[in-house]
Design a protein around this motif. Structure first.
Motif, PDB file in Angstrom:
ATOM      1  N   SER A  62      -0.237  10.778  15.954  1.00 15.93           N
ATOM      2  CA  SER A  62       0.994  11.125  15.887  1.00 15.93           C
ATOM      3  C   SER A  62       1.181  12.476  15.720  1.00 15.93           C
ATOM      4  CB  SER A  62       1.581  10.333  14.750  1.00 15.93           C
ATOM      5  OG  SER A  62       1.369  10.691  13.704  1.00 15.93           O
ATOM      6  N   ALA A  63       2.393  13.480  15.646  1.00 13.42           N
ATOM      7  CA  ALA A  63       2.161  15.170  14.631  1.00 13.42           C
ATOM      8  C   ALA A  63       1.734  14.954  13.516  1.00 13.42           C
ATOM      9  CB  ALA A  63       2.936  15.654  15.618  1.00 13.42           C
ATOM     10  N   ARG A  93       3.136  19.457  10.464  1.00 14.64           N
ATOM     11  CA  ARG A  93       3.814  18.138  11.100  1.00 14.64           C
ATOM     12  C   ARG A  93       4.090  18.825  12.453  1.00 14.64           C
ATOM     13  NH1 ARG A  93       7.931  15.722  12.757  1.00 14.64           N
ATOM     14  NH2 ARG A  93       9.279  16.897  10.221  1.00 14.64           N
ATOM     15  N   THR A  94       4.927  20.183  12.015  1.00 12.60           N
ATOM     16  CA  THR A  94       5.737  21.167  12.829  1.00 12.60           C
ATOM     17  C   THR A  94       4.390  21.488  14.029  1.00 12.60           C
ATOM     18  OG1 THR A  94       7.665  20.706  11.794  1.00 12.60           O
ATOM     19  CG2 THR A  94       7.631  22.991  13.849  1.00 12.60           C
ATOM     20  N   THR A  95       3.601  22.326  13.373  1.00 10.61           N
ATOM     21  CA  THR A  95       2.521  23.433  13.947  1.00 10.61           C
ATOM     22  C   THR A  95       1.746  21.963  14.762  1.00 10.61           C
ATOM     23  OG1 THR A  95       2.458  24.622  11.673  1.00 10.61           O
ATOM     24  CG2 THR A  95       0.284  24.326  13.070  1.00 10.61           C
ATOM     25  N   ALA A  96       1.945  21.101  14.145  1.00  5.60           N
ATOM     26  CA  ALA A  96       1.006  20.593  15.009  1.00  5.60           C
ATOM     27  C   ALA A  96       1.329  19.525  15.730  1.00  5.60           C
ATOM     28  CB  ALA A  96      -0.166  18.934  13.877  1.00  5.60           C
ATOM     29  N   ARG A  97       2.384  19.826  15.510  1.00  7.09           N
ATOM     30  CA  ARG A  97       3.231  19.235  17.145  1.00  7.09           C
ATOM     31  C   ARG A  97       3.734  20.225  18.585  1.00  7.09           C
ATOM     32  NH1 ARG A  97       8.005  17.473  15.294  1.00  7.09           N
ATOM     33  NH2 ARG A  97       8.561  20.179  14.812  1.00  7.09           N
ATOM     34  N   THR A 108       6.448   5.407  20.947  1.00  5.67           N
ATOM     35  CA  THR A 108       6.228   4.241  21.153  1.00  5.67           C
ATOM     36  C   THR A 108       6.903   4.093  19.960  1.00  5.67           C
ATOM     37  OG1 THR A 108       4.636   4.562  18.947  1.00  5.67           O
ATOM     38  CG2 THR A 108       3.608   4.200  20.728  1.00  5.67           C
ATOM     39  N   TYR A 109       7.567   2.722  19.036  1.00  5.45           N
ATOM     40  CA  TYR A 109       8.427   2.483  18.237  1.00  5.45           C
ATOM     41  C   TYR A 109       7.709   1.306  16.995  1.00  5.45           C
ATOM     42  CZ  TYR A 109      11.951   4.089  21.731  1.00  5.45           C
ATOM     43  OH  TYR A 109      12.911   4.223  22.253  1.00  5.45           O
ATOM     44  N   GLY A 110       7.903   1.857  16.017  1.00 10.99           N
ATOM     45  CA  GLY A 110       7.118   1.436  14.014  1.00 10.99           C
ATOM     46  C   GLY A 110       7.815   0.411  14.306  1.00 10.99           C
ATOM     47  N   ARG A 152      11.894   2.990  14.954  1.00 14.83           N
ATOM     48  CA  ARG A 152      12.056   5.163  15.270  1.00 14.83           C
ATOM     49  C   ARG A 152      11.196   5.441  16.158  1.00 14.83           C
ATOM     50  NH1 ARG A 152       9.569   8.851  12.795  1.00 14.83           N
ATOM     51  NH2 ARG A 152       8.163   8.280  11.337  1.00 14.83           N
ATOM     52  N   PRO A 153      11.671   5.499  16.842  1.00 19.61           N
ATOM     53  CA  PRO A 153      11.071   6.844  18.609  1.00 19.61           C
ATOM     54  C   PRO A 153       9.334   7.525  17.372  1.00 19.61           C
ATOM     55  CG  PRO A 153      12.901   7.200  18.072  1.00 19.61           C
ATOM     56  CD  PRO A 153      12.782   5.966  17.174  1.00 19.61           C
ATOM     57  N   GLU A 154       8.323   7.713  17.803  1.00 22.44           N
ATOM     58  CA  GLU A 154       7.592   7.988  17.760  1.00 22.44           C
ATOM     59  C   GLU A 154       6.701   8.578  18.626  1.00 22.44           C
ATOM     60  OE1 GLU A 154       4.885   7.839  14.004  1.00 22.44           O
ATOM     61  OE2 GLU A 154       3.548   6.621  14.820  1.00 22.44           O
ATOM     62  N   ARG A 155       6.613   9.741  18.920  1.00 19.74           N
ATOM     63  CA  ARG A 155       5.776  10.705  20.018  1.00 19.74           C
ATOM     64  C   ARG A 155       4.246  10.641  19.327  1.00 19.74           C
ATOM     65  NH1 ARG A 155       6.968  13.546  24.633  1.00 19.74           N
ATOM     66  NH2 ARG A 155       5.232  15.109  25.691  1.00 19.74           N
ATOM     67  N   ARG A 156       3.073   9.842  20.769  1.00 18.07           N
ATOM     68  CA  ARG A 156       1.833   9.443  20.414  1.00 18.07           C
ATOM     69  C   ARG A 156       0.984  10.357  20.903  1.00 18.07           C
ATOM     70  NH1 ARG A 156       1.280   7.061  15.893  1.00 18.07           N
ATOM     71  NH2 ARG A 156      -0.692   7.274  15.855  1.00 18.07           N
ATOM     72  N   TYR A 157       0.027  11.037  20.716  1.00 13.03           N
ATOM     73  CA  TYR A 157      -0.767  12.160  21.918  1.00 13.03           C
ATOM     74  C   TYR A 157      -2.331  11.237  21.835  1.00 13.03           C
ATOM     75  CZ  TYR A 157       3.034  14.926  21.187  1.00 13.03           C
ATOM     76  OH  TYR A 157       4.257  15.490  20.225  1.00 13.03           O
TER      77      TYR A 157
END
Length: 228
Positions: free
Chosen positions: A180-181, A192-196, A213-215, A219-224
Motif C-alpha cells: 500500500s502507499a 503516504r502521499t509522496t509514496a502514492r 482490496t478491502y480490509g 475500507r478499500p485500499e489500493r495495493r501495488y
C-alpha cells in the motif's frame, strides 16, 4: 512521520489567511505561527525554529530579503520559500544568492505551494537517508545535477518525481509482494502521499500493477505490485 513546522511571514492579512488555509490542507505540515512584520518574524523564527518559512519581500518595516540574509548569517536551520509579487530579476538573483529553496510569484495557487512543499519534504527525506556522500547523491540534491549520467535526465522524469526516491521504490517492489502507499512510505521514509505519487507513476509507466482490496472493516485500499 514528523510534520514540517512552517512559519508564514506576510504583511497582507488577507493573503496570510489564504496561505494559512492552504497550509492546513497540506499533509504532515504544522503551522507554528504567522508574522505580519519583519520584527515579529525575527522573534518567531528564533523562538519557534521552523523548518520552513513562507516569506514575502515587501514589508512596511523592511525587506524580506534582509531577513533571509540575517537567517543565513546566523546559521539558522530554517529554509525559505519566497512568495512574492516581485518580478524584478535582481530580486530573484538576491533570493538565489541567499539560498531560497523556491521562488513563487503571486498570486499563490494551492497546487504550486503543494508542489514546493512536497519537493522540500523529499529533499529532507534524501538528506536524512544519507550516511556517506557520493557525487551522484550530491548532484541529486543540488540543481547543478544535469549531466548525462543524471537518471532524471535519462528518463525525462516529470516534475515532482525524483530519481533517487524512484530507485528506492523500485528496490522495494523488486522484493515482491503487494504494497500500500502507507506501507511503502514507511519503508522508504516518506509520506503516504509522496509514496502514492511515485507508485502511480510506476503504474502509468507499466512497471507496476495496482488493484483495490478491502480490509477487515471494508475500507478499500489500493495495493501495488510488479507487473507480471
Amino acid at each position: 512521520m514528523t510534520p514540517i513546522r512552517l512559519l508564514i511571514v506576510e504583511d497582507d492579512r488577507k493573503i496570510a489567511e489564504i496561505q494559512r488555509r492552504f497550509v492546513e490542507r497540506l499533509e504532515n505540515v504544522e503551522l507554528c505561527g504567522i508574522a505580519h512584520t519583519l520584527a515579529d518574524a525575527r522573534d518567531l523564527a528564533e523562538v519557534m525554529a521552523p523548518e520552513l518559512i513562507l516569506l514575502d519581500v515587501y514589508f512596511p518595516d523592511g525587506n524580506g530579503l534582509d531577513l533571509l540574509r540575517e537567517l543565513r548569517a546566523s546559521d539558522s536551520s530554517s529554509d525559505v520559500i519566497l512568495i512574492t509579487a516581485a518580478k524584478e530579476v535582481e530580486t530573484l538573483r538576491s533570493a538565489l544568492r541567499g539560498g531560497v529553496f523556491d521562488y513563487i510569484l503571486k498570486p499563490l495557487v494551492f497546487e504550486r505551494l503543494q508542489e514546493a512543499v512536497n519537493r522540500y519534504r523529499e529533499h529532507l527525506d534524501r538528506l536524512s537517508g544519507l550516511h556517506q556522500l557520493a557525487q551522484k547523491e550530491v548532484d541529486a540534491l543540488l540543481p547543478r545535477g544535469t549531466g548525462e549520467d543524471d537518471p532524471a535526465k535519462r528518463e525525462r522524469l516529470p516534475k515532482g518525481i525524483d530519481a533517487l526516491t524512484l530507485d528506492k521504490i523500485r528496490e522495494v517492489t523488486a522484493r515482491g509482494g503487494q504494497w500500500s502507499a502507507e506501507e511503502m512510505g514507511g519503508e522508504i521514509g516518506a509520506s503516504r502521499t509522496t509514496a502514492r505519487r511515485y507508485l502511480e507513476y510506476l503504474v502509468g509507466n507499466s512497471e507496476l500493477q495496482a488493484e483495490v482490496t478491502y480490509g477487515s472493516v471494508g475500507r478499500p485500499e489500493r495495493r501495488y505490485f510488479l507487473k507480471s
